[in-house]
Structure formats: C-alpha cells, structure tokens
Design a protein around this motif. Structure first.
Motif, PDB file in Angstrom:
ATOM      1  N   LEU A 138       0.842  -1.202   0.000  1.00 40.55           N
ATOM      2  CA  LEU A 138       0.000   0.000   0.000  1.00 40.55           C
ATOM      3  C   LEU A 138       0.874   1.248   0.000  1.00 40.55           C
ATOM      4  CD1 LEU A 138      -2.572  -0.999   2.795  1.00 40.55           C
ATOM      5  CD2 LEU A 138      -2.972  -1.056   0.328  1.00 40.55           C
ATOM      6  N   ILE A 174      -2.499   2.085   6.925  1.00 38.73           N
ATOM      7  CA  ILE A 174      -3.295   2.573   8.052  1.00 38.73           C
ATOM      8  C   ILE A 174      -2.816   1.812   9.279  1.00 38.73           C
ATOM      9  CG2 ILE A 174      -5.623   2.835   8.988  1.00 38.73           C
ATOM     10  CD1 ILE A 174      -6.633   2.962   6.075  1.00 38.73           C
ATOM     11  N   ASN A 234      -3.315   1.594  12.505  1.00 35.43           N
ATOM     12  CA  ASN A 234      -4.075   1.028  13.624  1.00 35.43           C
ATOM     13  C   ASN A 234      -5.277   0.206  13.190  1.00 35.43           C
ATOM     14  OD1 ASN A 234      -2.385   2.183  15.653  1.00 35.43           O
ATOM     15  ND2 ASN A 234      -3.271   4.157  15.116  1.00 35.43           N
ATOM     16  N   ALA A 235      -5.201  -0.361  12.016  1.00 30.18           N
ATOM     17  CA  ALA A 235      -6.320  -1.177  11.550  1.00 30.18           C
ATOM     18  C   ALA A 235      -5.787  -2.518  11.047  1.00 30.18           C
ATOM     19  CB  ALA A 235      -7.093  -0.443  10.459  1.00 30.18           C
ATOM     20  N   TYR A 236      -6.625  -3.522  11.166  1.00 32.61           N
ATOM     21  CA  TYR A 236      -6.267  -4.910  10.867  1.00 32.61           C
ATOM     22  C   TYR A 236      -6.733  -5.291   9.470  1.00 32.61           C
ATOM     23  CZ  TYR A 236      -7.066  -9.966  10.902  1.00 32.61           C
ATOM     24  OH  TYR A 236      -7.108 -11.284  10.571  1.00 32.61           O
ATOM     25  N   PRO A 237      -5.953  -6.016   8.656  1.00 27.73           N
ATOM     26  CA  PRO A 237      -4.603  -6.531   8.941  1.00 27.73           C
ATOM     27  C   PRO A 237      -3.605  -5.385   9.129  1.00 27.73           C
ATOM     28  CG  PRO A 237      -5.509  -7.508   6.926  1.00 27.73           C
ATOM     29  CD  PRO A 237      -6.403  -6.386   7.305  1.00 27.73           C
ATOM     30  N   TYR A 238      -2.855  -5.471  10.213  1.00 30.61           N
ATOM     31  CA  TYR A 238      -1.890  -4.421  10.527  1.00 30.61           C
ATOM     32  C   TYR A 238      -0.727  -4.505   9.558  1.00 30.61           C
ATOM     33  CZ  TYR A 238      -4.732  -4.265  14.676  1.00 30.61           C
ATOM     34  OH  TYR A 238      -5.805  -4.167  15.505  1.00 30.61           O
ATOM     35  N   LEU A 276      -5.873  -4.147  -1.438  1.00 34.35           N
ATOM     36  CA  LEU A 276      -7.160  -3.457  -1.582  1.00 34.35           C
ATOM     37  C   LEU A 276      -7.616  -2.916  -0.235  1.00 34.35           C
ATOM     38  CD1 LEU A 276      -9.198  -5.947  -3.833  1.00 34.35           C
ATOM     39  CD2 LEU A 276      -7.910  -3.927  -4.563  1.00 34.35           C
ATOM     40  N   LYS A 277      -8.370  -1.817  -0.301  1.00 33.31           N
ATOM     41  CA  LYS A 277      -9.114  -1.328   0.860  1.00 33.31           C
ATOM     42  C   LYS A 277     -10.591  -1.451   0.519  1.00 33.31           C
ATOM     43  CE  LYS A 277      -5.417   1.781   2.279  1.00 33.31           C
ATOM     44  NZ  LYS A 277      -4.816   3.123   2.060  1.00 33.31           N
ATOM     45  N   LEU A 305     -10.124   6.761   6.446  1.00 38.22           N
ATOM     46  CA  LEU A 305     -10.372   5.327   6.281  1.00 38.22           C
ATOM     47  C   LEU A 305      -9.800   4.573   7.482  1.00 38.22           C
ATOM     48  CD1 LEU A 305      -9.611   4.806   2.474  1.00 38.22           C
ATOM     49  CD2 LEU A 305     -11.723   5.593   3.585  1.00 38.22           C
ATOM     50  N   GLY A 306     -10.371   3.411   7.743  1.00 38.18           N
ATOM     51  CA  GLY A 306      -9.864   2.581   8.827  1.00 38.18           C
ATOM     52  C   GLY A 306     -10.356   3.010  10.196  1.00 38.18           C
ATOM     53  N   ARG A 308     -11.864  -3.319   5.268  1.00 35.16           N
ATOM     54  CA  ARG A 308     -10.431  -3.641   5.242  1.00 35.16           C
ATOM     55  C   ARG A 308      -9.646  -2.374   4.977  1.00 35.16           C
ATOM     56  NH1 ARG A 308      -6.930  -8.117   3.514  1.00 35.16           N
ATOM     57  NH2 ARG A 308      -4.911  -7.194   3.156  1.00 35.16           N
ATOM     58  N   PRO A 309      -8.715  -1.986   5.819  1.00 33.06           N
ATOM     59  CA  PRO A 309      -8.402  -2.629   7.085  1.00 33.06           C
ATOM     60  C   PRO A 309      -9.427  -2.232   8.149  1.00 33.06           C
ATOM     61  CG  PRO A 309      -6.954  -0.747   6.752  1.00 33.06           C
ATOM     62  CD  PRO A 309      -7.797  -0.854   5.522  1.00 33.06           C
ATOM     63  N   LEU A 310      -9.579  -3.098   9.103  1.00 39.56           N
ATOM     64  CA  LEU A 310     -10.667  -3.031  10.072  1.00 39.56           C
ATOM     65  C   LEU A 310     -10.203  -2.358  11.362  1.00 39.56           C
ATOM     66  CD1 LEU A 310     -13.615  -4.234  10.634  1.00 39.56           C
ATOM     67  CD2 LEU A 310     -12.386  -6.136  11.728  1.00 39.56           C
ATOM     68  N   ASP A 311     -11.000  -1.406  11.821  1.00 36.67           N
ATOM     69  CA  ASP A 311     -10.707  -0.745  13.101  1.00 36.67           C
ATOM     70  C   ASP A 311     -11.195  -1.665  14.211  1.00 36.67           C
ATOM     71  OD1 ASP A 311     -10.453   0.858  15.299  1.00 36.67           O
ATOM     72  OD2 ASP A 311     -11.950   2.338  14.663  1.00 36.67           O
ATOM     73  N   GLU A 312     -10.429  -2.693  14.478  1.00 37.58           N
ATOM     74  CA  GLU A 312     -10.897  -3.658  15.477  1.00 37.58           C
ATOM     75  C   GLU A 312     -10.749  -3.119  16.887  1.00 37.58           C
ATOM     76  OE1 GLU A 312      -8.763  -7.312  15.335  1.00 37.58           O
ATOM     77  OE2 GLU A 312      -6.857  -6.407  15.879  1.00 37.58           O
TER      78      GLU A 312
END
Lengths: 384, 326
Positions: free
Chosen positions: A369, A373, A375-379, B143-144, B192-193, B239-243
């Motif tokens: 990428l 990002i 702090n988001a998963y997949p990290y 991809l996002k 995003l995220g 994706r990516p996920l703000d878990e």
C-alpha cells in the motif's frame, strides 16, 4: 538452387544441420550510393522501401537483437541449472519485433506486453543485469525480486509489464492511451499481445473503446503461430489477425516480423497514425518462437522442419547481417567478433546478477500500500 | 447541516474531489448523459463535461482495465460499476492487476483509484442482482474496502477514498440511496480505517456495516424496550478493520452479535468473530453470534426474499440469546 547458409550467420546452433532457404528478401536493399536522398549520400547505410537507416543505427539494432538472443539463451541455460524458477518464456526468434518496435517509438511512449517480456524490456534499454537478477530472484532485480520472468516493469522506460494474465495488459494499455489523450501529451500506448491473447474478450472490449474514443494506441499482435501448444488454425476462426479489428473500425496491417527494418518502418507508420489522432491501429507481426512456450515445453506439437525453416531461412539476425554485408557496412569477421563480445557481456551480466544477494526478508512487506493505516487490521507488516 | 440523500452525498463527494483535482474522472455505464443508473452522478456531465464524466459501453472488464492503466499513468479514476454483481466480469483487473500492481512492480507503478457502485441486496431482482461481495475483496492484500451506512459517511468516506493513494473498493447500497440524513457542507473527509459507534450502549455490542447498520439500530431500539442497552458499531472500513473500537466495545459489554447481509461462510462476520475470539476471549460472557443472509441464492418472491435476508427480529433474537434473556 539451394544456397549453403553462412555459418556465422546462423545464430541458433541446431539450425546448421539444414540448408537455408535462399530467399531472404534482400533484393530490395540498396546501398547509399543508389539513394536519391542527397543528405544521406555522405552517410553509409541502407535504404529500404525509401527509408534510410544509418550504419550506426543498423549496428545498434543488430547488436540489440543479438544481445536479446544470447540473453535468452543464457536464461534458458540458467533455468536448466534450476537457478531460475517458475515460468520462463523465451523470445528467441522474435527479436526483430522487440527491436524494430522500440526503434520506431519514442522513449516517452508507453509499452506493455504479456509474460514473454524479456526481449521487449531489454530493447527498451532497461538494465540487463537487473533483468537477469529478477530472473534469479535477487535483491537487485528490476522489480526487487517480486515479479520474476513474467513481471518485468521499468517505469523510467515507460515499460508497464510484464503482465501474467493473457490479454490483461490490453485494457491497461488503452488506459495509458486514455491518460495520454486526457492530458493531451501525444504519447502513444504500444499494447502488445500474442496470437493467443488476441482471443480474449478483453481485447475486443478494448478495440471498441479505443476506436470509439480514438485513443492513441497501437495494438501489436505478435503472431508466433502458437498459443502455448495450440496452433493458430486450431484456435482462431479468422487467422488473419490484423483483420480482427474490422468490426470495431480498427484498421490493421500485417508485417514480416522477421525483418527488423520492416518492423521499424511499419511500426513508425502505425505510431504516427495513433499519435496524429486517427485512433487505434492493429499491427500483426508474423514471427516465430524457436523455443517452446515456456521452459517446460518440448514443443512436440510442431515439426522440426517447420522450426528449421524459420530458424535458417528467416532468422531476423542473420537476415540483417546479410543485408549489412551486402551494403558493405560490416564483414563476417566483425559479426563473429561482435557475437563473442556479446556472449561475454551476457556472461558478465549473469555473473553480476548471480553475485547479488537474495532480497532481504523485510522487503516482503514493502510495496503493498501507499497509505498504510497503522491502527487497523490486517496491521501493516504484521502476521495477525 | 443540510439534509440530503445518500446518493446526493456521494455526488457531493465526487464533485468536491473533481473540483480540487483535475486528475480525477468518473467513468462507467450511464454515468454521464443518463445521469447515473441510480442518479448518483446527477448533473456531473453538465458540471465537468465529457472529458471527465465518461459513458462507457457495457464492458466492465474493459473499462475497469482502462481505469487501472489510467491510474498507472498518473490519473485518479473513479470507476463506477452499476452494481458489484457486474464487477465479477472485471475481477481480473481488480484482483490480478490493481491489487498487486504496486507489489509486483517493486513499487514502480501503483493504482490509486476507486471502484464504486451498488452492492448488497436490491429489491426483488433475484439471484444475480442481490449479492454481497465485500468478503471477496476484503480477502486481498493491496485493496481497501469501504462501505458507508448513512449519507454523511457516504460523503466523507468517498472523498477520503478518492484522495487515498491505493485502490479502494467502495461498496454502496442500492436500498440506502434514497436515505436522508444530515451531511456536513463543504469539504468533508472521514479517515479510512475508523469505525464509528452509532449508538452507545452497555449490555451488548452489535457490529454491522452498510445497510445492516440501520437494521442494528432498529434492533437496538427494540432491545431497549426489553431493557437491553445495545451498542452499535459500524466498521465503515471493512479492510483494514478498526478492530480496536470493536474490541473496546466488547470489553465494555462482554457480548457481541455480528450482522451482515452476505452469506455466512467465510464472511465478514466470520473474520470479526475470529478477531474477538483471538483478542478478547476473556472479555466474553457468551459466544459471539452471527446474523447473516441465508445460505441460498436470492429468491425473487417477496416473502422468500424477506426470509433470505437478515431481519431486525433475527438481530433482536440473537441479542436476547447472547444476553441470556431469550
């Protein structure tokens, strides 16, 4: 009457066993003395169909074709030694297409092809060591060891692959042409496919849009007669592939892809057609690959005689050598010496590439990428 | 704040980004003269002209690939699929080209672009036109995947997606296009995220995206009547996920229901459930429950269609079971 081939002219060793075909089509070669162009009189060269090629340029074209031939032979050898992995598609026999097209294009023109890409990117002038290093999966590979044989890219040379899915590069090619038209920067997209790729639906979607919007694109079909192991007539109802654009109002021409000068001349016309705003054009290059589809293909679907007919009778490198000798621009000895020099150069390239380390494991996480990002998963750069 | 529809919010985002960046263009079927099959691009041809708002033939693979090439050449394409069902025809360009172009070129080329269009179930259009594919694209590195659930998010997330330097799969929802909500005027960007807590609660976490966020909010109102105070979390970016937001909510409520319109097997709910199990096992007082679309192609008949989709009642029931209040 059969004519014995000149040994030094035949650049594929197996080809020596048969007599060559006499008609190499050099009857139309004129030395500069016969040229009507006064400016060219002082300069040595060849004029073919009214187009003048200086001796320097002819030598450069010859040397590049021979370099590609020897590079591919070396790649085949390295593959046999299991130093190159995966799929490896060589272009021996198709060098005139690679070099003639490059000669006709501007460095700013875009070019993209499928997975038989070594010859094209070499002709574009990319670093041979980086290309060999890529084949070997080394850190200094042209895409850092992430692509291998099928994915050669060089943004500095406007070479956009190296695409592994048959026909995939064709819509991408019209996208580059679209960008050129959008910015009005007069760059042409040279979008190359094979006689196999031309049967993909994406190609016709692309022909249609390119014609509809008059995009500056030259669709080059490298017709080497075989899509993997399937001969043209077994795969294509219309085997005259330059006619494939008729339904889309895309004109087409057929070119002897074994004659680098004809390739250059016809490509120059096609590129001018595209650049001048007249829209797309198809150029069918009649060519032949001496080797199998890939390194694992013994090519049992065609006869030895057929292969030898192309190798000995129509070889693009031998042909240019004959023309240059006939025009007094080179001697047999000079070509022999040149071949030795190029073989040494290719060996040096292979050695330098092999001396490189494999990529650092950390680079596995690079180039996925632009905007990670954190702090988001997949990290980014993490398992789980 | 003005009240506008979800489709107008998307339109504002595209206009906003096209005004600030000449590299951005919109291409797709019926986006220009017809003003969009769902009127998302209403008025954009008049505003930006045919150079930047471009009608295509019905040729998804072709124009998706054109977008990839244009992005590689430095433009910022917004490629509209009339619906994501048709994007399957273009999957080669999305998956084999756009998603991995940066990687397999060693960073030399990239595809900063948005593929957008309507996803999820529409109304009464049977099996081929009512499908959720976010899990397909969410599986792929490079991809996002972004899915707005209301008009404000639609604007802020689409603007962010166009500005993002990677390939964004932006999945709208056809049923939501007419939804009205307050949307900030002027430039509006949602990073995003980042998930958003759409309703604060303490007893259970309902995690839902796109159209299901609305269902979860309705379920929360029903649950409130039963004395269950539900928190609703909308991931917004799949994706990516703000878990972290999800896990923090679960740490507070100790219970979770994951809702999605798509099929259960290997769905988004499966991934979120797995993450809660991996990261918040000790916080859980009950197993995570999933509410999903039924494992059938979408039927046409009104009653069958209703039956195939998740319902507010199913979410309420799942939450009651999870809260041991069934």
């Amino acid at each position: 009457m059969k004519k014995e081939p000149l040994a030094f002219l035949v650049v594929e060793s197996q080809a020596h066993r048969h007599s060559s075909h006499p008609s190499l089509g050099i009857g139309d070669v004129m030395t500069t003395k016969k040229s009507t162009d006064k400016n060219q009189d002082k300069q040595a060269g060849i004029t073919q169909e009214g187009r003048f090629y200086s001796a320097d340029r002819l030598h450069a074209m010859h040397d590049m074709m021979l370099f590609i031939r020897r590079f591919e032979e070396k790649a085949g050898q390295m593959y046999g030694l299991k130093k190159i992995g995966g799929f490896c598609h060589l272009c021996n026999g198709q060098e005139a297409v690679c070099v003639g097209m490059e000669e006709a294009s501007e460095p700013t023109d875009y070019m993209m092809t499928s997975y038989r890409d070594h010859g094209h990117i070499l002709a574009r002038g990319s670093d041979a060591t980086a290309i060999m290093a890529e084949l070997l999966g080394r850190a200094g590979g042209i895409v850092g060891g992430k692509g291998g044989s099928m994915h050669m890219f060089d943004v500095t040379k406007n070479f956009a692959g190296g695409n592994g899915i048959v026909g995939e590069q064709v819509p991408i090619g019209i996208g580059f042409a679209f960008a050129s038209q959008y910015r009005d920067d007069k760059r042409v997209s040279i979008t190359i496919m094979g006689d196999g790729g031309v049967n993909q639906g994406a190609v016709y979607e692309s022909f249609n849009m390119a014609a509809l919007w008059k995009l500056p694109v030259v669709f080059v079909i490298e017709n080497n007669q075989y899509a993997m192991g399937t001969s043209l007539s077994r795969a294509s109802a219309e085997t005259h592939l330059y006619k494939r654009g008729i339904s889309f109002k895309v004109p087409g021409i057929q070119v002897d892809g074994m004659d680098v000068l004809e390739v250059e001349r016809k490509m120059a016309e096609a590129i001018e057609h595209a650049r001048s705003g007249q829209g797309p054009i198809i150029v069918e290059m009649m060519t032949y690959r001496y080797r199998g589809h890939s390194m694992s293909d013994p090519a049992t679907y065609r006869t030895r005689d057929e292969v030898d007919e192309w190798r000995t009778g129509r070889d693009p490198i031998a042909r240019l050598q004959l023309q240059m000798i006939a025009a007094g621009l080179a001697t047999e000895e000079e070509f022999k010496q040149k071949d030795k020099d190029i073989k040494k150069e290719v060996n040096d390239v292979a050695k330098a590439a092999e001396a490189q380390p494999e990529p650092d494991l950390s680079v596995m996480w690079d180039d996925i990428l632009n905007d990670e990002i954190p702090n988001a998963y997949p990290y980014p750069r993490q398992v789980g | 704040m003005a009240k506008i529809t979800y489709r107008e919010a998307l339109n504002q985002a595209m206009c906003q980004e096209m005004e600030r960046d000449d590299r951005v263009f919109l291409m797709g079927e019926e986006v220009a003269q017809y003003n969009g099959a769902y009127k998302v691009s209403q008025g954009m041809l008049d505003k930006f002209g045919p150079r930047r708002v471009i009608d295509t033939p019905i040729t998804e693979l072709g124009f998706a690939g054109l977008g990839v090439g244009a992005a590689m050449a430095g433009l910022r394409p917004v490629i509209e699929f009339m619906t994501w069902n048709f994007a399957i025809l273009a999957a080669d360009q999305i998956v084999n080209a756009a998603a991995k172009m940066k990687y397999m070129t060693g960073g030399q080329y990239d595809c900063p672009m948005v593929f957008r269009g309507a996803g999820g179930a529409a109304a009464r259009v049977s099996s081929q036109h009512s499908q959720a594919f976010e899990n397909w694209y969410a599986n792929i590195p490079g991809l996002k995947v972004v899915m707005p659930s209301n008009p404000a998010d639609a604007k802020g997330l689409l603007a962010a997606s166009i500005r993002d330097n990677d390939t964004v799969i932006f999945i709208e929802n056809e049923i939501n296009y007419g939804d009205v909500g307050e949307v900030p005027e002027g430039e509006y960007i949602i990073p995003l995220g980042k998930a958003e807590i759409k309703r604060v609660g303490k007893d259970i976490t309902l995690i839902a995206h796109s159209r299901m966020t609305g269902y979860a909010l309705m379920a929360a109102e029903e649950l409130a009547k039963m004395g269950i105070d539900a928190e609703v979390v909308d991931p917004r970016t799949i994706r990516p996920l703000d878990e972290a937001t999800i896990l923090a909510s679960v740490a507070k409520t100790n219970r979770a229901v994951v809702i999605e319109e798509g099929w259960r097997f290997a769905g988004i709910g499966a991934e979120i459930s797995a993450r809660i199990m991996e990261k918040a096992f000790d916080d859980l007082d009950a197993p995570v429950v999933r509410v999903t679309g039924k494992d059938v192609p979408m039927p046409y008949a009104a009653n069958l269609e209703r039956h195939a989709l998740p319902s507010v009642a199913e979410i309420v029931e799942a939450a009651r079971v999870t809260c041991n209040r069934a």
